[in-house]
Design a protein around this motif. Structure first.
Motif, PDB file in Angstrom:
ATOM      1  N   SER A 188     -20.899 -79.559 -18.087  1.00 57.10           N
ATOM      2  CA  SER A 188     -19.988 -78.258 -18.304  1.00 57.10           C
ATOM      3  C   SER A 188     -20.745 -76.815 -19.017  1.00 57.10           C
ATOM      4  O   SER A 188     -20.550 -75.692 -18.174  1.00 57.10           O
ATOM      5  CB  SER A 188     -18.738 -78.383 -18.964  1.00 57.10           C
ATOM      6  N   ASN A 189     -21.448 -77.277 -19.983  1.00 54.36           N
ATOM      7  CA  ASN A 189     -22.079 -76.061 -20.599  1.00 54.36           C
ATOM      8  C   ASN A 189     -22.933 -75.383 -19.688  1.00 54.36           C
ATOM      9  O   ASN A 189     -23.149 -74.156 -19.376  1.00 54.36           O
ATOM     10  CB  ASN A 189     -23.008 -76.466 -21.896  1.00 54.36           C
ATOM     11  N   ASN A 190     -23.670 -76.232 -18.817  1.00 54.19           N
ATOM     12  CA  ASN A 190     -24.732 -76.129 -17.764  1.00 54.19           C
ATOM     13  C   ASN A 190     -24.044 -74.992 -16.969  1.00 54.19           C
ATOM     14  O   ASN A 190     -24.482 -73.939 -16.387  1.00 54.19           O
ATOM     15  CB  ASN A 190     -25.334 -77.061 -17.337  1.00 54.19           C
ATOM     16  N   ASN A 191     -22.906 -75.267 -16.398  1.00 50.65           N
ATOM     17  CA  ASN A 191     -22.296 -74.673 -15.178  1.00 50.65           C
ATOM     18  C   ASN A 191     -21.630 -73.430 -15.811  1.00 50.65           C
ATOM     19  O   ASN A 191     -21.826 -72.311 -15.232  1.00 50.65           O
ATOM     20  CB  ASN A 191     -21.093 -75.589 -14.804  1.00 50.65           C
ATOM     21  N   LEU A 220     -16.721 -75.731  -9.575  1.00 48.23           N
ATOM     22  CA  LEU A 220     -17.286 -76.705 -10.633  1.00 48.23           C
ATOM     23  C   LEU A 220     -16.799 -76.682 -11.734  1.00 48.23           C
ATOM     24  O   LEU A 220     -16.504 -77.359 -12.652  1.00 48.23           O
ATOM     25  CB  LEU A 220     -18.973 -76.804 -10.560  1.00 48.23           C
ATOM     26  N   CYS A 221     -16.875 -75.507 -12.367  1.00 43.03           N
ATOM     27  CA  CYS A 221     -16.355 -75.274 -13.962  1.00 43.03           C
ATOM     28  C   CYS A 221     -14.911 -75.458 -13.831  1.00 43.03           C
ATOM     29  O   CYS A 221     -14.285 -76.115 -14.718  1.00 43.03           O
ATOM     30  CB  CYS A 221     -16.507 -73.495 -14.168  1.00 43.03           C
ATOM     31  N   TYR A 222     -14.004 -74.892 -12.845  1.00 42.99           N
ATOM     32  CA  TYR A 222     -12.668 -75.121 -12.836  1.00 42.99           C
ATOM     33  C   TYR A 222     -12.348 -76.532 -12.854  1.00 42.99           C
ATOM     34  O   TYR A 222     -11.371 -76.982 -13.478  1.00 42.99           O
ATOM     35  CB  TYR A 222     -11.954 -74.229 -11.645  1.00 42.99           C
ATOM     36  N   ASN A 223     -13.053 -77.403 -11.978  1.00 47.06           N
ATOM     37  CA  ASN A 223     -12.637 -78.662 -11.737  1.00 47.06           C
ATOM     38  C   ASN A 223     -12.953 -79.436 -13.013  1.00 47.06           C
ATOM     39  O   ASN A 223     -12.043 -80.498 -13.281  1.00 47.06           O
ATOM     40  CB  ASN A 223     -13.260 -79.263 -10.504  1.00 47.06           C
ATOM     41  N   GLU A 224     -14.177 -79.386 -13.418  1.00 50.18           N
ATOM     42  CA  GLU A 224     -14.348 -80.126 -14.760  1.00 50.18           C
ATOM     43  C   GLU A 224     -13.382 -79.645 -15.970  1.00 50.18           C
ATOM     44  O   GLU A 224     -13.055 -80.633 -16.564  1.00 50.18           O
ATOM     45  CB  GLU A 224     -15.797 -79.640 -15.004  1.00 50.18           C
ATOM     46  N   ILE A 225     -13.286 -78.442 -16.030  1.00 53.32           N
ATOM     47  CA  ILE A 225     -12.359 -78.323 -17.036  1.00 53.32           C
ATOM     48  C   ILE A 225     -10.748 -78.817 -17.037  1.00 53.32           C
ATOM     49  O   ILE A 225     -10.211 -79.398 -17.818  1.00 53.32           O
ATOM     50  CB  ILE A 225     -12.282 -76.639 -17.449  1.00 53.32           C
ATOM     51  N   GLU A 267     -23.163 -71.707 -18.218  1.00 49.19           N
ATOM     52  CA  GLU A 267     -24.298 -70.735 -18.268  1.00 49.19           C
ATOM     53  C   GLU A 267     -24.418 -69.984 -16.872  1.00 49.19           C
ATOM     54  O   GLU A 267     -24.856 -68.875 -16.706  1.00 49.19           O
ATOM     55  CB  GLU A 267     -25.221 -71.408 -18.647  1.00 49.19           C
ATOM     56  N   LYS A 268     -24.278 -70.986 -15.767  1.00 49.21           N
ATOM     57  CA  LYS A 268     -24.544 -70.473 -14.772  1.00 49.21           C
ATOM     58  C   LYS A 268     -23.482 -69.535 -14.003  1.00 49.21           C
ATOM     59  O   LYS A 268     -23.761 -68.462 -13.493  1.00 49.21           O
ATOM     60  CB  LYS A 268     -24.599 -71.603 -13.527  1.00 49.21           C
ATOM     61  N   LEU A 269     -22.238 -69.641 -14.584  1.00 44.91           N
ATOM     62  CA  LEU A 269     -21.291 -68.733 -14.137  1.00 44.91           C
ATOM     63  C   LEU A 269     -21.421 -67.677 -14.917  1.00 44.91           C
ATOM     64  O   LEU A 269     -21.238 -66.384 -14.298  1.00 44.91           O
ATOM     65  CB  LEU A 269     -19.749 -69.419 -14.830  1.00 44.91           C
ATOM     66  N   GLU A 270     -22.074 -67.421 -16.019  1.00 45.31           N
ATOM     67  CA  GLU A 270     -22.355 -66.252 -16.897  1.00 45.31           C
ATOM     68  C   GLU A 270     -23.475 -65.514 -16.178  1.00 45.31           C
ATOM     69  O   GLU A 270     -23.418 -64.484 -15.772  1.00 45.31           O
ATOM     70  CB  GLU A 270     -22.507 -66.613 -18.183  1.00 45.31           C
ATOM     71  N   GLU A 271     -24.295 -66.243 -15.578  1.00 41.11           N
ATOM     72  CA  GLU A 271     -25.347 -65.584 -14.939  1.00 41.11           C
ATOM     73  C   GLU A 271     -24.871 -64.902 -13.700  1.00 41.11           C
ATOM     74  O   GLU A 271     -25.106 -63.640 -13.367  1.00 41.11           O
ATOM     75  CB  GLU A 271     -26.475 -66.666 -14.279  1.00 41.11           C
ATOM     76  N   ILE A 272     -24.035 -65.571 -12.802  1.00 40.24           N
ATOM     77  CA  ILE A 272     -23.420 -64.901 -11.620  1.00 40.24           C
ATOM     78  C   ILE A 272     -22.521 -63.654 -12.237  1.00 40.24           C
ATOM     79  O   ILE A 272     -22.589 -62.601 -11.265  1.00 40.24           O
ATOM     80  CB  ILE A 272     -22.545 -66.082 -10.997  1.00 40.24           C
ATOM     81  N   LYS A 273     -21.818 -63.750 -13.282  1.00 46.02           N
ATOM     82  CA  LYS A 273     -21.255 -62.655 -13.931  1.00 46.02           C
ATOM     83  C   LYS A 273     -21.945 -61.518 -14.234  1.00 46.02           C
ATOM     84  O   LYS A 273     -21.595 -60.245 -13.601  1.00 46.02           O
ATOM     85  CB  LYS A 273     -20.233 -63.139 -15.105  1.00 46.02           C
ATOM     86  N   GLU A 274     -23.075 -61.808 -14.603  1.00 49.59           N
ATOM     87  CA  GLU A 274     -24.043 -60.592 -14.721  1.00 49.59           C
ATOM     88  C   GLU A 274     -24.770 -60.177 -13.603  1.00 49.59           C
ATOM     89  O   GLU A 274     -24.654 -58.698 -13.666  1.00 49.59           O
ATOM     90  CB  GLU A 274     -25.074 -61.178 -15.578  1.00 49.59           C
TER      91      GLU A 274
END
Ligand code: ZN
Ligand code: ZN
Length: 254
Positions: A3-6, A105-110, A8-15
């Motif tokens: 999840s941490n990984n995803n 991915l983030c949504y489903n995991e959380i 981080e990826k979400l943060e990259e896309i946000k940026e």
């Protein structure tokens, strides 16, 4: 951790999306808030449930409930953010695809973790759809899980210092005319859902009727069992669809 990984990826896309708007014209910067809110709500949800130890303490349940709320907010903002990116067509196509994938991915995991913490709401179908709490309060119960999905209530409000009659629904709440209380309560007494649904449509604030009600199966569903889907059009809220477990879909907010 996955999840941490995803995240981080979400943060990259946000940026990347922020960079995209920063490099565009002046007005486009107004959309930055939505993509930020999408991300920070995911982060909040994740922070609340990360590292929970026990499955049954009150504090974990409260945190999981807050996480759930943050997660639902993030979903709404994500739909809004995507509708904004669609304005830019081809230019933003890759950003949309990436945001869609990583967000899910983030949504489903959380969401999976939250469901493990929250006490199970097993499908206890209620014997009746309307529960009379008192002369002044009726609850509409979800036909799948029996939880309160909506209610009609007369109460006194401190701020207004008078009696108020109101409908509290899945996504809508609206004051109603006290003069209508007798009629509506008598219909509730006989669980005349379809008639109440039609009756309250005359109010402009709830012109789609009982938002917890599927007319096709004549049943009540809670927020969890009446699956909601917000529609956003170029950054602006359009409407909300709900789909019941029998796959009947209707607009519950327009
Ligand atoms: Zn339910
Ligand atoms: Zn239905």
């Amino acid at each position: 951790m996955a999840s941490n990984n995803n995240i981080e990826k979400l943060e990259e896309i946000k940026e990347k999306i922020i960079d995209f708007y920063e490099s565009a014209a002046n007005f486009d910067k107004v959309w930055i808030t939505d993509v930020k809110e999408m991300y920070y709500n995911v982060l909040t949800a994740w922070t609340l449930i990360r590292g929970h130890k026990n499955h049954d303490t009150d504090i974990n349940i409260k945190q999981a409930e807050s996480a759930q709320a943050a997660l639902e907010n993030s979903k709404s903002r994500k739909l809004q953010a995507i509708s904004e990116l669609r304005i830019y067509k081809e230019e933003a196509k890759d950003l949309i695809t990436a945001l869609d994938q990583i967000f899910d991915l983030c949504y489903n995991e959380i969401s999976n973790i939250i469901q493990k913490i929250l006490p199970e709401m097993k499908g206890k179908a209620p014997k009746k759809s309307v529960n009379k709490v008192s002369e002044n309060e009726y609850n509409l119960l979800c036909s799948v899980c029996g939880n309160i999905a909506a209610k009609f209530i007369i109460g006194t409000s401190k701020s207004f210092n008078k009696r108020i009659f109101a409908y509290l629904g899945v996504i809508h709440s609206s004051p109603l005319n006290l003069k209508d209380a007798e009629n509506i309560f008598s219909l509730l007494e006989h669980a005349e859902l379809s008639k109440i649904h039609s009756y309250i449509k005359k109010y402009p604030t709830i012109e789609d009727g009982i938002d917890a009600y599927c007319p096709e199966c004549n049943k009540i569903y809670c927020r969890k069992h009446y699956r909601l889907q917000e529609e956003w059009d170029e950054g602006f809220y359009d409407c909300t669809y709900a789909t019941c477990p029998q796959n009947h879909t209707r607009i519950i907010d327009d």
